[in-house]
Design a protein around this motif. Sequence first.
Motif, PDB file in Angstrom:
ATOM      1  N   ARG A   1       0.794  -1.123   0.126  1.00  0.00           N
ATOM      2  CA  ARG A   1       0.207   0.086   0.055  1.00  0.00           C
ATOM      3  C   ARG A   1       0.896   1.293   0.123  1.00  0.00           C
ATOM      4  O   ARG A   1       1.589   1.417   0.784  1.00  0.00           O
ATOM      5  CB  ARG A   1      -0.734  -0.021   1.173  1.00  0.00           C
TER       6      ARG A   1
ATOM      7  N   ASP B   1      -7.762  -2.133  -4.989  1.00  0.00           N
ATOM      8  CA  ASP B   1      -8.934  -1.794  -4.490  1.00  0.00           C
ATOM      9  C   ASP B   1     -10.071  -1.348  -5.359  1.00  0.00           C
ATOM     10  O   ASP B   1     -11.222  -1.195  -5.012  1.00  0.00           O
ATOM     11  CB  ASP B   1      -8.563  -0.767  -3.285  1.00  0.00           C
TER      12      ASP B   1
ATOM     13  N   SER C   1      -1.905  -1.314  -4.127  1.00  0.00           N
ATOM     14  CA  SER C   1      -2.968  -0.344  -4.026  1.00  0.00           C
ATOM     15  C   SER C   1      -2.828   0.800  -3.073  1.00  0.00           C
ATOM     16  O   SER C   1      -1.672   0.762  -2.592  1.00  0.00           O
ATOM     17  CB  SER C   1      -3.887  -1.501  -3.093  1.00  0.00           C
TER      18      SER C   1
ATOM     19  N   THR D   1      -4.972   2.049  -1.133  1.00  0.00           N
ATOM     20  CA  THR D   1      -5.639   1.824  -0.068  1.00  0.00           C
ATOM     21  C   THR D   1      -5.966   0.468   0.579  1.00  0.00           C
ATOM     22  O   THR D   1      -6.081  -0.476  -0.522  1.00  0.00           O
ATOM     23  CB  THR D   1      -6.998   2.478   0.192  1.00  0.00           C
TER      24      THR D   1
ATOM     25  N   THR E   1      -8.577  -1.561   1.639  1.00  0.00           N
ATOM     26  CA  THR E   1      -9.864  -1.818   1.863  1.00  0.00           C
ATOM     27  C   THR E   1     -10.296  -3.256   2.086  1.00  0.00           C
ATOM     28  O   THR E   1      -9.715  -4.046   2.083  1.00  0.00           O
ATOM     29  CB  THR E   1     -10.715  -1.172   0.650  1.00  0.00           C
TER      30      THR E   1
ATOM     31  N   GLU F   1     -12.152  -5.234   0.166  1.00  0.00           N
ATOM     32  CA  GLU F   1     -12.253  -5.685  -1.039  1.00  0.00           C
ATOM     33  C   GLU F   1     -10.648  -6.187  -1.296  1.00  0.00           C
ATOM     34  O   GLU F   1     -10.592  -7.083  -1.925  1.00  0.00           O
ATOM     35  CB  GLU F   1     -12.271  -4.683  -2.068  1.00  0.00           C
ATOM     36  N   VAL F   2      -9.618  -5.197  -0.965  1.00  0.00           N
ATOM     37  CA  VAL F   2      -8.409  -5.749  -1.255  1.00  0.00           C
ATOM     38  C   VAL F   2      -7.870  -6.832   0.032  1.00  0.00           C
ATOM     39  O   VAL F   2      -7.376  -7.909  -0.493  1.00  0.00           O
ATOM     40  CB  VAL F   2      -7.320  -4.640  -0.726  1.00  0.00           C
TER      41      VAL F   2
END
Length: 549
Positions: free
Chosen positions: A52, A169, A197, A199, A201, A203-204
């Motif tokens: 990240r 993400d 990514s 961020t 999140t 989803e990640v």
Amino acid sequence: MEGDDEVCVPFQDMGLDDRLLKAISLMNWGEPTPIQEKAIPLALEGKDILARARTGSGKTGAFCIPAINKILMHKKNVEEQTVKAVILTPSKELCNQAFKNVSALTRCCSRDVTCFDVAPQVSLSSQRPMLMERPDIVVGTPSRLLAHIKKGNLDVKSSLEMIVIDEADLVFSFGHEEDMKELLKHFPEKYQALLMSATLTDEVKTLKKMVLHNPVILKLEESQLPETNQLTQYVVKCEHRDKFALLCALLKLRLIRGKSILFVNSVNKCYKLKLFLEQFGVPTCVLNSELPIKSRCHIVSQFNEGLYDYIIASDESACFNPVGKALDKSHKGSKKDKEYGVSRGIDFHNVTNVINFEFPKTVKSYIHRVGRTARGTKKGTALSFVNVKEMKLLEDVEKDLAEQPGGNKLEPFQFNMAEIEGFRYRSKDAMMSVTHQAIQEARLKEIKSEMLSSQKLKSYFEDNPKDLQVLRHDKPLRTVKQQEHLKHVPDYIVPRSLHGYRGLKSRSNQSHHPYASTQSHAQKRYQRMKSDPLRSFEFTKGRKHFRKK
């Protein structure tokens, strides 16, 4: 892993191939960025990585360099040509960008490392011959890559060694969740995976469980935006109708200078703003999900080359739901590209200003819009127009920035609206011509024009590449009545505080030039200012000159 105070490890000490080092030198990459310094050695060791880092931090180089180097090392011992790496991104624009980065990094070993981008919206059969050559690196969106595998054009079950997912993400929000699940069935059991990514999140985290195996997590302790000495953020609180007058004044008085991206939230607003500025003689080009991918990439390429100063971009990241169905129904007959994304990841070069004409719907969207400027070591400015309905969105952004390191905050851009009353009157006059019908006609005209340029003339441009370079995307659409007087700025509507400062002449034949031919003392002082104009002054009631901050 957190950053530390160790001396930066140069590219030369990472054990990279000499041909790759030469290409890095030709790209003028001096020292590796923090994410590159951490990620490249770990990737070369074969570890799975979840990284990240903020936008513009060099994540593309962090995964391209180790992928290319591993292929070069592999080819020293094995001559068989196979697909060794796959780079997946959520949008066609990001695929094109990743492909260009790989091409630049392999310029000194192009015979040994081949790369092919399958993202362009052409027939699968037309790309089959290139895939049958089994390029070393294949770039594409998850849905496009899966389509080729199902069609039998690509088989990576036995050869694939590395999988890279950029802007992880966004993968699910662009509708690629089911595609990723299906793709993994066609990948080998053992492979190295890198997830990049801005961020981390939920989803990640889900994608991490699907793709990675005991990964190293690189989470650089930094703000998601550059610090205040590199990025200056302003906010203007005004009514919606005053946004047009204010933007007109800033552009016509040359108070905003340099390459700028103007963000709106819908395709319709894209053309509304273009038609409005067109009446004032301000050329702009638009970017939105309805334009062909070739046109979008060509616009970004020419903008980076300095052909255009202003791009009006529709940030439609909030217009698609998790399964990729368009939610914006402002134009039912249009075909939106769900794999379009302009606020995320795209490397616009040397952007001085980002202007949020419409405030973004989410904090994440704000961060990625503003991240188009102040990239690398360059300075930039972000200016956001906010009306009453957008105040809650502004509060969410301010709260999020306050919790991040780096001291990021939005400063009020102070001015006296009464000083641009003349522009407000003219803007109201211009907006009367920008009707709903004119917007729809402009929208259709632009799409037809770009379709013609990108498809029917494809073979012509292949034979005449120089003609492609001069193809412009900022031509007036002329679906509204042209009022020539609006293109000029007479002295009587120029704020009094600007008269002496800019040395404006009152002669009518020079009224449209905001700068006089002869420089006054104030002008010379202005020329010496190195910072962006938005950082250099503010409107203050009752003052004749600008106060330097």
